[in-house]
Design an enzyme around this catalytic site. Structure first.
Site, PDB file in Angstrom:
ATOM      1  N   SER A   1       2.767  -1.170 -25.215  1.00  8.68           N
ATOM      2  CA  SER A   1       3.645   0.056 -24.764  1.00  8.68           C
ATOM      3  C   SER A   1       4.702   0.287 -25.704  1.00  8.68           C
ATOM      4  O   SER A   1       5.093   1.532 -26.086  1.00  8.68           O
ATOM      5  CB  SER A   1       4.680  -0.626 -23.621  1.00  8.68           C
ATOM      6  OG  SER A   1       5.117  -1.837 -23.949  1.00  8.68           O
TER       7      SER A   1
ATOM      8  N   HIS B   1      -0.172   1.925 -19.401  1.00  8.02           N
ATOM      9  CA  HIS B   1      -0.096   3.017 -20.327  1.00  8.02           C
ATOM     10  C   HIS B   1      -1.453   3.851 -20.651  1.00  8.02           C
ATOM     11  O   HIS B   1      -1.693   4.800 -21.435  1.00  8.02           O
ATOM     12  CB  HIS B   1       0.536   2.865 -21.762  1.00  8.02           C
ATOM     13  CG  HIS B   1       1.976   2.234 -21.627  1.00  8.02           C
ATOM     14  ND1 HIS B   1       2.739   3.238 -21.401  1.00  8.02           N
ATOM     15  CD2 HIS B   1       2.190   1.041 -21.615  1.00  8.02           C
ATOM     16  CE1 HIS B   1       4.039   2.305 -21.351  1.00  8.02           C
ATOM     17  NE2 HIS B   1       3.862   1.100 -21.504  1.00  8.02           N
TER      18      HIS B   1
ATOM     19  N   LYS C   1       4.187   5.918 -15.014  1.00  9.72           N
ATOM     20  CA  LYS C   1       3.908   6.499 -16.143  1.00  9.72           C
ATOM     21  C   LYS C   1       3.032   7.634 -16.142  1.00  9.72           C
ATOM     22  O   LYS C   1       3.478   8.503 -15.360  1.00  9.72           O
ATOM     23  CB  LYS C   1       3.177   5.334 -17.062  1.00  9.72           C
ATOM     24  CG  LYS C   1       4.262   4.551 -17.585  1.00  9.72           C
ATOM     25  CD  LYS C   1       4.078   3.079 -17.413  1.00  9.72           C
ATOM     26  CE  LYS C   1       5.537   2.435 -18.121  1.00  9.72           C
ATOM     27  NZ  LYS C   1       5.332   1.095 -18.047  1.00  9.72           N
TER      28      LYS C   1
END
Ligand SMILES: *Cc1c(COP(=O)(O)O)cnc(C)c1O
Length: 393
Positions: free
Chosen positions: A182, A210, A242
């Site tokens: 991250s 992610h 996300k």
């Protein structure tokens, strides 16, 4: 301002220490949705620090899906999944995610933080150790603590170092890694880690917060990009905050693991189900991610990443080995990171400095994140500003 009740000395000391080290944090309020062109205190900024990689957080189709789901299924889950809070949008979302990723079962969680706490605390324990990458997200570390499991960390993305940790363990357990890291943006050596886990009879768990939505065919994430399938990654965690642009999280796994987690993952059992309106919005988001529009968004993101890296490669800073939307510029000490962030802000660019303890000591950075919602002119603005700020230091 005089406090309404007495602040204990230890608290004042902790706050003062943070201030002294330039590490004090506070929130800023956005007066706009999470879009590239935001407003703070009436001032416009182009933002490069959200995790809304595909630009779905304010997408009209997803907003509409949420309104429709709220109208049909209500806003509140009203109960935990196991009592009576598992509504049809939850079930539909679990099934759609399982289909998309090729797993037998999916369980929803309210947040990614809770998914990691739940999964690790249930699967690990005093006799079942956890081995993790040094740069794993805080929630994976905290999960091991909640499990009271022996926790060993290996050098970042270093498979030989991971193997040493497995060799030293008396019993097998959970090998856990972020898919995309991250704060660094690099991708874990997933194929090698999966082979390692298989060789030592450990369970591989990947947190692809992610990667999902952004990487791999149909946005299936970093494990798909590495050519891995369900049997090689028995536990896959994903989040909706996300690239999906909504909120919540899930674990994709087998029937037996899902049954086990349903009994023993306390952050699954003892909490209200995610809002059914959010589940409906997330279903729309998943459909969009798999569609042509999703593909176009991923391609635009790849173009932005290439442009950014090409421009910054000429500046007196080191780019990290990241092919993802996370493009950090490490500045070292906290003061430099704050100064560069402030200089960018003066040029109309918002990129919050990331400081310890979120990142290791002396690696304070600008964590620049790119989004398909950015236009090429946004990227030009960013790179021109970085050029000015970084060459004038
Ligand atoms: C953001 C993040 C989480 C937490 O997810 P939330 O849904 O925001 O709680 C977990 N793991 C990683 C790697 C993350 O980046």
């Amino acid at each position: 301002m005089k406090p309404v009740f007495k602040t204990p000395e230890w608290m004042l000391a902790a706050l003062e220490a943070r201030r002294q080290q330039d590490l004090m944090r506070h929130t800023v309020t956005l007066q706009s949705p999470q879009v590239p062109h935001i407003h703070i205190k009436g001032q416009p900024f182009t933002a490069f620090c959200s995790n809304d990689y595909l630009g779905l957080a304010n997408h009209p189709l997803i907003v509409k899906a949420m309104q429709e789901s709220a109208a049909q299924h209500g806003v509140g889950g009203g109960s935990s999944h196991l009592v009576c809070g598992h509504l049809s949008p939850h079930q539909a979302l679990e099934e759609a995610l399982a289909d998309w990723l090729g797993y037998e079962r999916v369980l929803l969680f309210s947040t990614g933080y809770m998914a990691n706490l739940g999964v690790i605390s249930a699967l690990a324990g005093k006799q079942r150790p956890v081995v993790q990458d040094k740069l794993n997200h805080a929630s994976l570390i905290d999960g091991a603590m909640l499990a009271q499991a022996p926790l060993r960390r290996y050098l970042h993305a270093d498979v030989a170092s991971a193997e040493k940790r497995l060799m030293k363990s008396d019993s097998s357990g959970l090998l856990a890694t972020d898919g995309v890291f991250s704060m660094d943006g690099d991708i874990a050596p997933l194929a090698a880690l999966s082979a390692l886990a298989a060789r030592y009879d450990w369970t591989l768990m990947v947190d692809d917060a992610h990667g999902l939505g952004c990487l791999g065919a149909l946005g299936r994430g970093s494990t798909a990009l590495a050519g891995l399938e369900a049997q090689q990654v028995p536990v896959l965690v994903g989040t909706f905050g996300k690239a999906f642009g909504t909120a919540g999280a899930f674990v994709a796994t087998s029937h037996d693991y899902a049954d086990y987690l349903t009994q023993f993952a306390r952050p699954y059992v003892y909490t209200t189900s995610m809002s059914p309106a959010i589940a409906g919005a997330t279903l729309a988001s998943l459909a969009l991610i798999q569609s042509n529009e999703g593909q176009e968004r991923r391609e635009r993101l790849i173009q932005h990443i290439a442009y950014f890296r090409q421009r910054v490669s000429g500046l007196p800073v080191t780019l990290m080995a990241s092919e993802t939307a996370i493009q950090p510029i490490v500045l070292g000490d906290t003061h430099s990171a704050l100064r560069v962030s402030a200089a960018l802000k003066a040029l109309g660019i918002l990129c919050t400095a990331i400081r310890p303890p979120t990142v290791p000591a002396d690696s304070a950075r600008l964590r620049i994140t790119l989004s398909a919602a950015h236009s090429l002119s946004d990227l030009v603005l960013l790179c021109d500003a970085l050029e000015r700020v970084l060459t004038q230091r």
